[in-house]
Design a protein around this motif. Sequence first.
Motif, PDB file in Angstrom:
ATOM      1  N   THR A 267       0.838  -1.184   0.000  1.00 32.80           N
ATOM      2  CA  THR A 267       0.000   0.000   0.000  1.00 32.80           C
ATOM      3  C   THR A 267       0.880   1.243   0.000  1.00 32.80           C
ATOM      4  OG1 THR A 267      -1.664  -1.189   1.261  1.00 32.80           O
ATOM      5  CG2 THR A 267      -1.849   1.193   1.222  1.00 32.80           C
ATOM      6  N   ILE A 268       0.596   2.171  -0.920  1.00 33.87           N
ATOM      7  CA  ILE A 268       1.344   3.431  -0.968  1.00 33.87           C
ATOM      8  C   ILE A 268       0.363   4.592  -1.021  1.00 33.87           C
ATOM      9  CG2 ILE A 268       3.333   2.408  -2.136  1.00 33.87           C
ATOM     10  CD1 ILE A 268       2.344   3.732  -4.717  1.00 33.87           C
ATOM     11  N   ARG A 269       0.833   5.745  -0.635  1.00 35.49           N
ATOM     12  CA  ARG A 269       0.023   6.963  -0.722  1.00 35.49           C
ATOM     13  C   ARG A 269       0.585   7.825  -1.846  1.00 35.49           C
ATOM     14  NH1 ARG A 269      -2.871   8.415   4.223  1.00 35.49           N
ATOM     15  NH2 ARG A 269      -2.596   6.695   5.670  1.00 35.49           N
ATOM     16  N   LEU A 270      -0.293   8.229  -2.744  1.00 34.23           N
ATOM     17  CA  LEU A 270       0.086   9.093  -3.856  1.00 34.23           C
ATOM     18  C   LEU A 270      -0.865  10.276  -3.915  1.00 34.23           C
ATOM     19  CD1 LEU A 270       0.556   6.387  -6.644  1.00 34.23           C
ATOM     20  CD2 LEU A 270       2.352   7.561  -5.391  1.00 34.23           C
ATOM     21  N   PRO A 271      -0.406  11.404  -4.452  1.00 34.73           N
ATOM     22  CA  PRO A 271      -1.304  12.546  -4.626  1.00 34.73           C
ATOM     23  C   PRO A 271      -2.426  12.210  -5.614  1.00 34.73           C
ATOM     24  CG  PRO A 271       0.984  13.173  -5.026  1.00 34.73           C
ATOM     25  CD  PRO A 271       0.958  11.698  -4.864  1.00 34.73           C
ATOM     26  N   GLN A 272      -3.570  12.827  -5.431  1.00 31.74           N
ATOM     27  CA  GLN A 272      -4.741  12.546  -6.263  1.00 31.74           C
ATOM     28  C   GLN A 272      -4.465  12.790  -7.747  1.00 31.74           C
ATOM     29  OE1 GLN A 272      -7.574  11.125  -5.073  1.00 31.74           O
ATOM     30  NE2 GLN A 272      -8.046  10.878  -7.225  1.00 31.74           N
ATOM     31  N   TRP A 273      -3.734  13.846  -8.091  1.00 35.34           N
ATOM     32  CA  TRP A 273      -3.464  14.138  -9.496  1.00 35.34           C
ATOM     33  C   TRP A 273      -2.658  13.008 -10.141  1.00 35.34           C
ATOM     34  CZ3 TRP A 273       1.523  14.321 -11.193  1.00 35.34           C
ATOM     35  CH2 TRP A 273       2.517  14.543 -10.247  1.00 35.34           C
ATOM     36  N   MET A 274      -1.745  12.403  -9.353  1.00 32.16           N
ATOM     37  CA  MET A 274      -0.922  11.313  -9.868  1.00 32.16           C
ATOM     38  C   MET A 274      -1.772  10.062 -10.086  1.00 32.16           C
ATOM     39  SD  MET A 274       2.680  10.014  -8.220  1.00 32.16           S
ATOM     40  CE  MET A 274       3.394  11.636  -8.125  1.00 32.16           C
ATOM     41  N   ILE A 275      -2.665   9.790  -9.152  1.00 30.22           N
ATOM     42  CA  ILE A 275      -3.545   8.624  -9.264  1.00 30.22           C
ATOM     43  C   ILE A 275      -4.441   8.739 -10.484  1.00 30.22           C
ATOM     44  CG2 ILE A 275      -5.461   7.401  -8.161  1.00 30.22           C
ATOM     45  CD1 ILE A 275      -4.171   8.153  -5.461  1.00 30.22           C
ATOM     46  N   SER A 276      -5.011   9.899 -10.703  1.00 29.83           N
ATOM     47  CA  SER A 276      -5.922  10.058 -11.852  1.00 29.83           C
ATOM     48  C   SER A 276      -5.177   9.897 -13.174  1.00 29.83           C
ATOM     49  CB  SER A 276      -6.647  11.398 -11.790  1.00 29.83           C
ATOM     50  OG  SER A 276      -5.733  12.457 -11.846  1.00 29.83           O
ATOM     51  N   GLN A 277      -3.944  10.400 -13.247  1.00 26.18           N
ATOM     52  CA  GLN A 277      -3.174  10.220 -14.488  1.00 26.18           C
ATOM     53  C   GLN A 277      -2.798   8.757 -14.698  1.00 26.18           C
ATOM     54  OE1 GLN A 277       0.081  12.883 -15.289  1.00 26.18           O
ATOM     55  NE2 GLN A 277      -0.998  14.608 -14.312  1.00 26.18           N
ATOM     56  N   LEU A 278      -2.411   8.068 -13.636  1.00 20.12           N
ATOM     57  CA  LEU A 278      -2.063   6.653 -13.749  1.00 20.12           C
ATOM     58  C   LEU A 278      -3.265   5.822 -14.173  1.00 20.12           C
ATOM     59  CD1 LEU A 278       0.253   6.215 -10.644  1.00 20.12           C
ATOM     60  CD2 LEU A 278       0.921   5.944 -13.031  1.00 20.12           C
ATOM     61  N   LYS A 279      -4.435   6.102 -13.578  1.00 23.14           N
ATOM     62  CA  LYS A 279      -5.649   5.366 -13.934  1.00 23.14           C
ATOM     63  C   LYS A 279      -6.012   5.561 -15.395  1.00 23.14           C
ATOM     64  CE  LYS A 279      -8.066   4.967  -9.534  1.00 23.14           C
ATOM     65  NZ  LYS A 279      -9.243   5.398  -8.765  1.00 23.14           N
ATOM     66  N   SER A 280      -5.778   6.745 -15.920  1.00 19.26           N
ATOM     67  CA  SER A 280      -6.122   7.016 -17.321  1.00 19.26           C
ATOM     68  C   SER A 280      -5.215   6.259 -18.289  1.00 19.26           C
ATOM     69  CB  SER A 280      -6.060   8.511 -17.615  1.00 19.26           C
ATOM     70  OG  SER A 280      -4.724   8.976 -17.615  1.00 19.26           O
ATOM     71  N   LYS A 281      -4.038   5.852 -17.815  1.00 16.40           N
ATOM     72  CA  LYS A 281      -3.086   5.132 -18.680  1.00 16.40           C
ATOM     73  C   LYS A 281      -3.193   3.620 -18.558  1.00 16.40           C
ATOM     74  CE  LYS A 281       0.289   8.836 -18.680  1.00 16.40           C
ATOM     75  NZ  LYS A 281       0.294   9.225 -20.063  1.00 16.40           N
ATOM     76  N   GLY A 282      -3.966   3.117 -17.589  1.00 17.37           N
ATOM     77  CA  GLY A 282      -4.116   1.672 -17.432  1.00 17.37           C
ATOM     78  C   GLY A 282      -4.144   1.272 -15.972  1.00 17.37           C
ATOM     79  N   GLU A 283      -3.788   0.023 -15.716  1.00 12.53           N
ATOM     80  CA  GLU A 283      -3.786  -0.498 -14.351  1.00 12.53           C
ATOM     81  C   GLU A 283      -2.565   0.028 -13.602  1.00 12.53           C
ATOM     82  OE1 GLU A 283      -3.680  -4.768 -12.107  1.00 12.53           O
ATOM     83  OE2 GLU A 283      -4.574  -4.675 -14.095  1.00 12.53           O
TER      84      GLU A 283
END
Length: 65
Positions: free
Chosen positions: A24-40
């Motif tokens: 489990t890691i904590r990432l900023p919301q902007w980073m999570i949304s960009q990662l989700k848009s690129k895949g898993e």
Amino acid sequence: MRGGRREGAGRKKKPDHLKRELVTIRLPQWMISQLKSKGEIGCLIEYQLAKKDFLNLPDDYEIGS
């Protein structure tokens, strides 16, 4: 005879050093949304860490396996 257990059937088990473990890691919301848009997210992070020579990979590790 159909179905049931057969010797040698099924997927072969991975060696212990290649088994995946939940982290489990904590990432900023902007980073999570960009990662989700690129895949898993997990696959993307694993791929980036493996391809950038950030870590010493075992000889039997295949990226994306």
